[in-house]
Design a protein around this motif. Sequence first.
Motif, PDB file in Angstrom:
ATOM      1  N   ARG A  95       3.391  -2.713   4.123  1.00  0.00           N
ATOM      2  CA  ARG A  95       2.586  -3.925   4.004  1.00  0.00           C
ATOM      3  C   ARG A  95       2.010  -4.305   5.363  1.00  0.00           C
ATOM      4  O   ARG A  95       2.577  -3.941   6.393  1.00  0.00           O
ATOM      5  CB  ARG A  95       3.421  -5.109   3.474  1.00  0.00           C
ATOM      6  CG  ARG A  95       3.943  -4.936   2.066  1.00  0.00           C
ATOM      7  CD  ARG A  95       4.782  -6.147   1.662  1.00  0.00           C
ATOM      8  NE  ARG A  95       5.358  -5.980   0.345  1.00  0.00           N
ATOM      9  CZ  ARG A  95       4.749  -6.326  -0.795  1.00  0.00           C
ATOM     10  NH1 ARG A  95       3.540  -6.878  -0.726  1.00  0.00           N
ATOM     11  NH2 ARG A  95       5.332  -6.147  -1.960  1.00  0.00           N
ATOM     12  N   ARG A 131       0.838  -1.189   0.000  1.00  0.00           N
ATOM     13  CA  ARG A 131       0.000   0.000   0.000  1.00  0.00           C
ATOM     14  C   ARG A 131       0.877   1.245   0.000  1.00  0.00           C
ATOM     15  O   ARG A 131       2.032   1.201   0.410  1.00  0.00           O
ATOM     16  CB  ARG A 131      -0.927   0.021   1.230  1.00  0.00           C
ATOM     17  CG  ARG A 131      -1.930  -1.118   1.274  1.00  0.00           C
ATOM     18  CD  ARG A 131      -2.862  -0.972   2.454  1.00  0.00           C
ATOM     19  NE  ARG A 131      -3.868  -2.031   2.491  1.00  0.00           N
ATOM     20  CZ  ARG A 131      -4.856  -2.086   3.371  1.00  0.00           C
ATOM     21  NH1 ARG A 131      -4.967  -1.150   4.304  1.00  0.00           N
ATOM     22  NH2 ARG A 131      -5.731  -3.076   3.329  1.00  0.00           N
ATOM     23  N   TYR A 141      -8.181   3.896   4.205  1.00  0.00           N
ATOM     24  CA  TYR A 141      -7.518   2.846   4.974  1.00  0.00           C
ATOM     25  C   TYR A 141      -7.731   3.101   6.456  1.00  0.00           C
ATOM     26  O   TYR A 141      -7.604   4.238   6.922  1.00  0.00           O
ATOM     27  CB  TYR A 141      -6.020   2.821   4.677  1.00  0.00           C
ATOM     28  CG  TYR A 141      -5.666   2.443   3.257  1.00  0.00           C
ATOM     29  CD1 TYR A 141      -6.503   1.623   2.498  1.00  0.00           C
ATOM     30  CD2 TYR A 141      -4.481   2.888   2.682  1.00  0.00           C
ATOM     31  CE1 TYR A 141      -6.172   1.278   1.210  1.00  0.00           C
ATOM     32  CE2 TYR A 141      -4.150   2.546   1.386  1.00  0.00           C
ATOM     33  CZ  TYR A 141      -5.003   1.737   0.649  1.00  0.00           C
ATOM     34  OH  TYR A 141      -4.675   1.396  -0.630  1.00  0.00           O
ATOM     35  N   PHE A 194      -6.161   5.994  -0.002  1.00  0.00           N
ATOM     36  CA  PHE A 194      -5.354   5.910   1.204  1.00  0.00           C
ATOM     37  C   PHE A 194      -6.075   6.515   2.399  1.00  0.00           C
ATOM     38  O   PHE A 194      -5.823   6.132   3.535  1.00  0.00           O
ATOM     39  CB  PHE A 194      -3.993   6.591   0.984  1.00  0.00           C
ATOM     40  CG  PHE A 194      -4.072   8.058   0.640  1.00  0.00           C
ATOM     41  CD1 PHE A 194      -4.149   9.008   1.633  1.00  0.00           C
ATOM     42  CD2 PHE A 194      -4.046   8.467  -0.673  1.00  0.00           C
ATOM     43  CE1 PHE A 194      -4.213  10.350   1.328  1.00  0.00           C
ATOM     44  CE2 PHE A 194      -4.099   9.815  -0.993  1.00  0.00           C
ATOM     45  CZ  PHE A 194      -4.192  10.758   0.010  1.00  0.00           C
TER      46      PHE A 194
END
Length: 475
Positions: free
Chosen positions: A166, A114, A195, A192
Amino acid sequence: MTPPMTSTPSQPDRSLPVAPGQEEALDPANQSLAEALRKSFGILKLLMLVLVVLYFLSGWFSVKPHEQGLVLRYGRIVGAAPGQPTEAAVLRPGWHWSWPYPFERWITVPTSERELPVEFMFQLSDQEKATGIAGPKYNALSPLRDDYLITGDVNILHASLIIKYRITDAVNYVTYVHPMPAPLAGPRSPAFERYPEYTILSSLARDAVIECAAREEALVIRGSKQDEFLLAVARGINQKLDELAQAGTPLGISVDPNTGVLAPKSSTVEAILPPRQVQEDFDKVFSAQTEMASTITKARSEARERKLQAAGPDFAPLAEAISKEYDLLTKLISTESAKGSTEDLQKQYDAQRVQVEALLEKASGSVQGIIKGAMIQRDQVVKEAAGDWEQFKSLLPEYQRNPEIFISRLRDETYARALDNPEIAKMWVSKDRDGKIWLRIPRSSDMPAAARDKRDDHDLGAGQPRKKKPELVMP
């Protein structure tokens, strides 16, 4: 006593189902109704069975590659225990089964890489983002509008970094990071920001960038050691994640220490740059530093090349040994001048000298030519000294018998050899009537060409370039 009868017995209810043996007593209408009800109950039982089967089949789920699966039973992760390894609770890619809701439920956690941007930039207009920065827009930076870093030399830099990470431990991630999207992120927010770790990870990353920038100079971060700065930021983020784990709150997230922090340069804006107000001055200093670094690199390359030519590929041990010998010699001389004990230093110097000589013998390149020339010259000097000594021993008895006659004859022979030697320049001294002394020194052009060449070869050595030297004049 029997209670009095208040009503007469009624006829049996024909609308209710009857036993199979009683169907003959029903009329056709009731018989049809009973048959329909019996079929409806059969279909209902079949539907209930299908629903039960589907209910149990709903417990099947698949874990895709680059994912880790977990099963939660009444909100607790199955197979995970406090203080125990979490590998037993993690489900690998493939098909798995769990009890359906509300007994258990399953979740999958993506483990693919990510990205999380971390910005310390000033405010950019849409035109500047498209065409680039064209000079200062504001007279001064504003903390309410612009974001920036303060470096170790009290300068200001702007940075736009990308953090790559990760999820390495799905159990800790689900336990300490909410597995659902963040409630503050809307449907149109960047990925993002949706998240669940966005808030805490961005805070940790910003703290690490600020701390690393405060340890270095601005030109170092933007110039020669930018990669080292990015590596330091990655190590700083991992260190903060480790501190959280030691405090009992592991997030299950890790950043690659080598490529986890990037400073991508777009086509219009650099990733790390100074304020627009001093961009030109920074570029001049940075250009000077780049030129200096290039000159130093070139000088080191030339030095290495010359060392290779002088001593071959093994020049480093030889240079180190010579430096050590020189240091010991310096200490030895200073100790002797101070009238101190020099026995230990002398032994160390002698041992080091032997080592240097051994390395010189093994060295290649022009050193061998110099050593051989020195050895030839040494042998020549020794032979000349031995010859002089033999001559001295042969002439000593004659000198002892009559020193004055010996010196007079030796002087005459020396003058005769000098006058006959074309390699020696002569001058004539005369005195006129007035008492003036006149010197006549011949030019080199007055000497024969063969004599000049022979003299030059004798002075310079064979194969050496000739230079014009002053005449050697003897009285």
